[in-house]
Design a protein around this motif. Structure first.
Motif, PDB file in Angstrom:
ATOM      1  N   UNK A  78       0.826  -1.214   0.000  1.00  0.00           N
ATOM      2  CA  UNK A  78       0.000   0.000   0.000  1.00  0.00           C
ATOM      3  C   UNK A  78       0.856   1.258   0.000  1.00  0.00           C
ATOM      4  N   UNK A  79       1.996   1.216   0.653  1.00  0.00           N
ATOM      5  CA  UNK A  79       2.815   2.418   0.806  1.00  0.00           C
ATOM      6  C   UNK A  79       4.049   2.448  -0.079  1.00  0.00           C
ATOM      7  N   UNK A  80       4.251   1.447  -0.919  1.00  0.00           N
ATOM      8  CA  UNK A  80       5.520   1.467  -1.620  1.00  0.00           C
ATOM      9  C   UNK A  80       5.546   0.745  -2.943  1.00  0.00           C
ATOM     10  N   UNK A  81       6.694   0.860  -3.591  1.00  0.00           N
ATOM     11  CA  UNK A  81       6.917   0.263  -4.903  1.00  0.00           C
ATOM     12  C   UNK A  81       8.334  -0.295  -4.986  1.00  0.00           C
ATOM     13  N   UNK A  82       8.516  -1.148  -5.992  1.00  0.00           N
ATOM     14  CA  UNK A  82       9.840  -1.558  -6.436  1.00  0.00           C
ATOM     15  C   UNK A  82       9.993  -1.071  -7.866  1.00  0.00           C
ATOM     16  N   UNK A  83      11.208  -0.692  -8.218  1.00  0.00           N
ATOM     17  CA  UNK A  83      11.417  -0.149  -9.563  1.00  0.00           C
ATOM     18  C   UNK A  83      12.860  -0.361  -9.996  1.00  0.00           C
ATOM     19  N   UNK A  84      13.045  -0.316 -11.315  1.00  0.00           N
ATOM     20  CA  UNK A  84      14.397  -0.403 -11.885  1.00  0.00           C
ATOM     21  C   UNK A  84      14.577   0.748 -12.860  1.00  0.00           C
ATOM     22  N   UNK A  85      15.620   1.532 -12.607  1.00  0.00           N
ATOM     23  CA  UNK A  85      15.935   2.620 -13.515  1.00  0.00           C
ATOM     24  C   UNK A  85      16.513   2.070 -14.812  1.00  0.00           C
ATOM     25  N   UNK A  86      16.450   2.873 -15.852  1.00  0.00           N
ATOM     26  CA  UNK A  86      16.966   2.458 -17.157  1.00  0.00           C
ATOM     27  C   UNK A  86      18.460   2.190 -17.120  1.00  0.00           C
ATOM     28  N   UNK A  87      19.167   2.794 -16.177  1.00  0.00           N
ATOM     29  CA  UNK A  87      20.620   2.567 -16.088  1.00  0.00           C
ATOM     30  C   UNK A  87      20.968   1.391 -15.186  1.00  0.00           C
ATOM     31  N   UNK A  88      19.946   0.653 -14.697  1.00  0.00           N
ATOM     32  CA  UNK A  88      20.201  -0.559 -13.946  1.00  0.00           C
ATOM     33  C   UNK A  88      20.081  -0.448 -12.445  1.00  0.00           C
ATOM     34  N   UNK A  90      18.367  -0.564  -9.113  1.00  0.00           N
ATOM     35  CA  UNK A  90      17.110  -1.134  -8.623  1.00  0.00           C
ATOM     36  C   UNK A  90      16.768  -0.495  -7.285  1.00  0.00           C
ATOM     37  N   UNK A  91      15.520  -0.054  -7.135  1.00  0.00           N
ATOM     38  CA  UNK A  91      15.123   0.647  -5.921  1.00  0.00           C
ATOM     39  C   UNK A  91      13.906  -0.015  -5.291  1.00  0.00           C
ATOM     40  N   UNK A  92      13.840   0.082  -3.980  1.00  0.00           N
ATOM     41  CA  UNK A  92      12.665  -0.331  -3.219  1.00  0.00           C
ATOM     42  C   UNK A  92      12.396   0.773  -2.213  1.00  0.00           C
ATOM     43  N   UNK A  93      11.186   1.312  -2.234  1.00  0.00           N
ATOM     44  CA  UNK A  93      10.919   2.464  -1.386  1.00  0.00           C
ATOM     45  C   UNK A  93       9.491   2.434  -0.854  1.00  0.00           C
TER      46      UNK A  93
END
Length: 252
Positions: A78-88, A90-93
């Motif tokens: 509910x409060x967050x996402x995982x994502x990958x930038x185009x330059x590689x 990877x984030x979890x926030x």
């Protein structure tokens, strides 16, 4: 500067232009121990926003894409996402208000940016990550490990190999790690309070924690159970009323 820390700084510079943001906190290796960052790290952070702004910052990633295009993203809670930038990268926030942040268990956070009028102590405002419990004892973890082995071996004999593997090679191993934490506190090498399996290879050499024998894989539950039972027996007195039946199952 490590590219991930630079990414956080660039993200903070953009967030500072938005009136409904309060602070950006780096977590994990982007927190107070940045020397842990390497080529295999991901980027964890909390974004603190004004009341009523959480959903907007979770649903939209326009702010996240300000420093670099985002190639992949999905909401994982509910409060967050995982994502990958185009330059590689990877984030979890996760995104919280100040009040929500105060109720969260977290540790090791670092303030990357905050508004001048932000509340003091945001990085240390979380609840304890490990609430005190009367069951965090050698006796409890030892008996949990033994009963995990017992149940797991019965499931193995029934042909339920996957659940057997979880009981023997995962649940029982978690108890072994807890026993090590209690019996060898001097080996606390940056122990993760949320995930005891993190960095155990750095804390314990194979002669102390024979992971290859304890986690040999799906087809080797009996061998794993025997290795864990032998490890427990070498370090703690075992109740024969449960250790005996486990040995009998291993001999079946």
């Amino acid at each position: 500067m490590h590219p991930m820390l630079r990414r956080l700084d660039d993200l903070a510079a953009h967030l500072a232009t938005r009136p409904d943001t309060v602070a950006l906190l780096g977590l994990g290796s982007a927190g107070v121990d940045p020397d842990r960052l390497d080529d295999h790290s991901d980027l964890d952070f909390f974004l603190v926003v004004s009341d009523g702004a959480v959903a907007r910052y979770v649903d939209s990633i326009d702010w996240l894409a300000a420093p670099c295009p985002v190639a992949y993203s999905f909401a994982n809670e509910r409060n967050g996402r995982k994502a990958r930038y185009a330059d590689g990268i990877f984030v979890e926030y996760a995104v919280f208000t100040v009040a929500e942040l105060a109720r969260l268990p977290f540790t090791g956070a670092r303030v990357v940016w905050q508004r001048p009028d932000a509340p003091a102590g945001l990085a240390g405002s979380g609840a304890s990550p490990r609430p005190a419990t009367p069951y965090d004892t050698v006796e409890f973890h030892l008996n949990e490990a033994l009963t995990n082995l017992y149940v797991g071996l019965h499931r193995e004999l029934r042909g339920e190999r996957l659940t057997a593997a979880r009981f023997i090679q995962s649940y029982a191993l978690d108890r072994v790690l807890a026993l090590l934490r209690l019996s060898e506190p001097s080996a606390a090498h940056r122990r993760d309070p949320f995930d005891p399996s993190r960095r155990v290879e750095q804390a314990y050499p194979p002669e102390v924690l024979p992971l290859a024998a304890m986690v040999p894989g799906y087809r080797h539950n009996r061998e794993a159970a025997r290795a864990t039972l032998d490890w427990l027996a070498a370090r703690f007195p075992l109740d024969p009323a449960i250790a005996g039946p486990i040995r009998a199952l291993l001999a079946t």
